[in-house]
Each structure stands twice: as structure tokens, then as C-alpha cells.
Design a protein around this motif. Structure first.
Motif, PDB file in Angstrom:
ATOM      1  N   ARG A 119     -11.337 112.453  16.817  1.00 23.91           N
ATOM      2  CA  ARG A 119     -11.506 112.872  18.215  1.00 23.91           C
ATOM      3  C   ARG A 119     -10.594 112.133  19.200  1.00 23.91           C
ATOM      4  O   ARG A 119     -10.802 112.207  20.401  1.00 23.91           O
ATOM      5  N   ARG A 120      -9.574 111.429  18.682  1.00 26.76           N
ATOM      6  CA  ARG A 120      -8.607 110.823  19.599  1.00 26.76           C
ATOM      7  C   ARG A 120      -7.531 111.844  19.938  1.00 26.76           C
ATOM      8  O   ARG A 120      -7.312 112.803  19.203  1.00 26.76           O
ATOM      9  N   THR A 121      -6.834 111.607  21.042  1.00 26.95           N
ATOM     10  CA  THR A 121      -5.683 112.440  21.408  1.00 26.95           C
ATOM     11  C   THR A 121      -4.448 111.926  20.680  1.00 26.95           C
ATOM     12  O   THR A 121      -4.439 110.795  20.164  1.00 26.95           O
ATOM     13  N   LEU A 122      -3.408 112.734  20.651  1.00 33.01           N
ATOM     14  CA  LEU A 122      -2.150 112.281  20.033  1.00 33.01           C
ATOM     15  C   LEU A 122      -1.623 111.029  20.720  1.00 33.01           C
ATOM     16  O   LEU A 122      -1.111 110.118  20.069  1.00 33.01           O
ATOM     17  N   GLN A 123      -1.739 110.972  22.042  1.00 28.85           N
ATOM     18  CA  GLN A 123      -1.277 109.799  22.785  1.00 28.85           C
ATOM     19  C   GLN A 123      -2.058 108.550  22.353  1.00 28.85           C
ATOM     20  O   GLN A 123      -1.480 107.486  22.161  1.00 28.85           O
ATOM     21  N   GLU A 124      -3.368 108.679  22.190  1.00 34.45           N
ATOM     22  CA  GLU A 124      -4.180 107.538  21.760  1.00 34.45           C
ATOM     23  C   GLU A 124      -3.828 107.122  20.340  1.00 34.45           C
ATOM     24  O   GLU A 124      -3.731 105.922  20.047  1.00 34.45           O
ATOM     25  N   ILE A 125      -3.627 108.090  19.465  1.00 32.45           N
ATOM     26  CA  ILE A 125      -3.269 107.778  18.077  1.00 32.45           C
ATOM     27  C   ILE A 125      -1.924 107.053  18.035  1.00 32.45           C
ATOM     28  O   ILE A 125      -1.770 106.031  17.358  1.00 32.45           O
ATOM     29  N   ALA A 126      -0.954 107.566  18.768  1.00 33.19           N
ATOM     30  CA  ALA A 126       0.386 106.970  18.765  1.00 33.19           C
ATOM     31  C   ALA A 126       0.394 105.558  19.335  1.00 33.19           C
ATOM     32  O   ALA A 126       1.136 104.695  18.866  1.00 33.19           O
ATOM     33  N   GLY A 127      -0.430 105.294  20.332  1.00 35.96           N
ATOM     34  CA  GLY A 127      -0.422 103.989  20.981  1.00 35.96           C
ATOM     35  C   GLY A 127      -1.431 103.001  20.429  1.00 35.96           C
ATOM     36  O   GLY A 127      -1.508 101.863  20.893  1.00 35.96           O
ATOM     37  N   TRP A 128      -2.206 103.410  19.434  1.00 37.76           N
ATOM     38  CA  TRP A 128      -3.339 102.615  18.955  1.00 37.76           C
ATOM     39  C   TRP A 128      -2.965 101.176  18.624  1.00 37.76           C
ATOM     40  O   TRP A 128      -3.671 100.237  18.997  1.00 37.76           O
ATOM     41  N   SER A 129      -1.878 100.961  17.927  1.00 33.28           N
ATOM     42  CA  SER A 129      -1.520  99.594  17.518  1.00 33.28           C
ATOM     43  C   SER A 129      -1.055  98.730  18.690  1.00 33.28           C
ATOM     44  O   SER A 129      -1.074  97.505  18.597  1.00 33.28           O
ATOM     45  N   ARG A 130      -0.674  99.351  19.787  1.00 32.67           N
ATOM     46  CA  ARG A 130      -0.216  98.591  20.955  1.00 32.67           C
ATOM     47  C   ARG A 130      -1.330  98.314  21.962  1.00 32.67           C
ATOM     48  O   ARG A 130      -1.168  97.496  22.852  1.00 32.67           O
ATOM     49  N   TYR A 131      -2.465  99.006  21.822  1.00 31.49           N
ATOM     50  CA  TYR A 131      -3.585  98.789  22.748  1.00 31.49           C
ATOM     51  C   TYR A 131      -4.230  97.436  22.493  1.00 31.49           C
ATOM     52  O   TYR A 131      -4.225  96.928  21.371  1.00 31.49           O
ATOM     53  N   SER A 132      -4.818  96.889  23.525  1.00 27.26           N
ATOM     54  CA  SER A 132      -5.581  95.649  23.363  1.00 27.26           C
ATOM     55  C   SER A 132      -6.895  95.974  22.666  1.00 27.26           C
ATOM     56  O   SER A 132      -7.312  97.137  22.583  1.00 27.26           O
ATOM     57  N   ASP A 133      -7.573  94.945  22.175  1.00 31.51           N
ATOM     58  CA  ASP A 133      -8.878  95.145  21.547  1.00 31.51           C
ATOM     59  C   ASP A 133      -9.839  95.810  22.526  1.00 31.51           C
ATOM     60  O   ASP A 133     -10.628  96.676  22.141  1.00 31.51           O
ATOM     61  N   GLU A 134      -9.757  95.425  23.791  1.00 26.70           N
ATOM     62  CA  GLU A 134     -10.634  95.991  24.817  1.00 26.70           C
ATOM     63  C   GLU A 134     -10.344  97.471  25.039  1.00 26.70           C
ATOM     64  O   GLU A 134     -11.262  98.284  25.174  1.00 26.70           O
ATOM     65  N   GLU A 135      -9.058  97.841  25.075  1.00 29.31           N
ATOM     66  CA  GLU A 135      -8.698  99.252  25.254  1.00 29.31           C
ATOM     67  C   GLU A 135      -9.174 100.091  24.065  1.00 29.31           C
ATOM     68  O   GLU A 135      -9.717 101.183  24.253  1.00 29.31           O
ATOM     69  N   ARG A 136      -8.983  99.567  22.864  1.00 25.88           N
ATOM     70  CA  ARG A 136      -9.451 100.292  21.680  1.00 25.88           C
ATOM     71  C   ARG A 136     -10.972 100.443  21.693  1.00 25.88           C
ATOM     72  O   ARG A 136     -11.503 101.506  21.377  1.00 25.88           O
TER      73      ARG A 136
END
Length: 75
Positions: free
Chosen positions: A32-49
Motif C-alpha cells: 500500500r505504499r506509493t511508488l515515491q515512498e517505495i523509491a525513497g524508503w532507504s533515504r527516509y529517517s526512521d521517524e518518516e518510515r
């Protein structure tokens, strides 16, 4: 063991290896994530994830819209 020798810390992910994005909703059928969320997942902070993961159960089920579209196409 120095930080250079340690393996990378695992990243928590909702991925269930069912990777297909519904064109109508824009959400992955598996997580249920968007493509943008999937693509950026490794760069997000723990809080953002964590924030995204908390929102996933509240998102519409993309399988429902996909099944509805297939049913409408048959009729």
C-alpha cells in the motif's frame, strides 16, 4: 568492531514481495505504499518510515479497486 566493519542496520519495511502498483489508486497491491515512498524508503529517517507505516492500514485496499475495475470491465 568498528562502524566500518559492521553490516548495515536492517531497515524495517512493509514490503511483502507482492510488487505491483494499481494505476487507479497509485498504491502497491502488496504494501500500500506509493511508488515515491517505495523509491525513497532507504533515504527516509526512521521517524518518516514509522509515520508512513502507521498510515498504511488507513489507506484504501488497492485490491478492492482493482477487483471492482475488473468486474466492471466484464459487465
Amino acid at each position: 568492531m568498528t562502524s566500518e566493519n559492521r553490516p548495515p542496520r536492517p531497515i524495517v519495511t512493509p514490503c511483502i514481495k507482492v510488487c505491483a502498483v494499481d494505476g487507479a489508486s497509485g498504491f502497491c497491491l502488496g504494501c500500500r505504499r506509493t511508488l515515491q515512498e517505495i523509491a525513497g524508503w532507504s533515504r527516509y529517517s526512521d521517524e518518516e518510515r514509522a509515520e508512513i507505516m502507521a498510515s498504511l492500514p488507513l489507506r484504501p485496499d488497492p485490491m478492492e479497486s482493482l477487483m471492482a475495475a475488473q468486474s466492471a470491465a466484464r459487465n
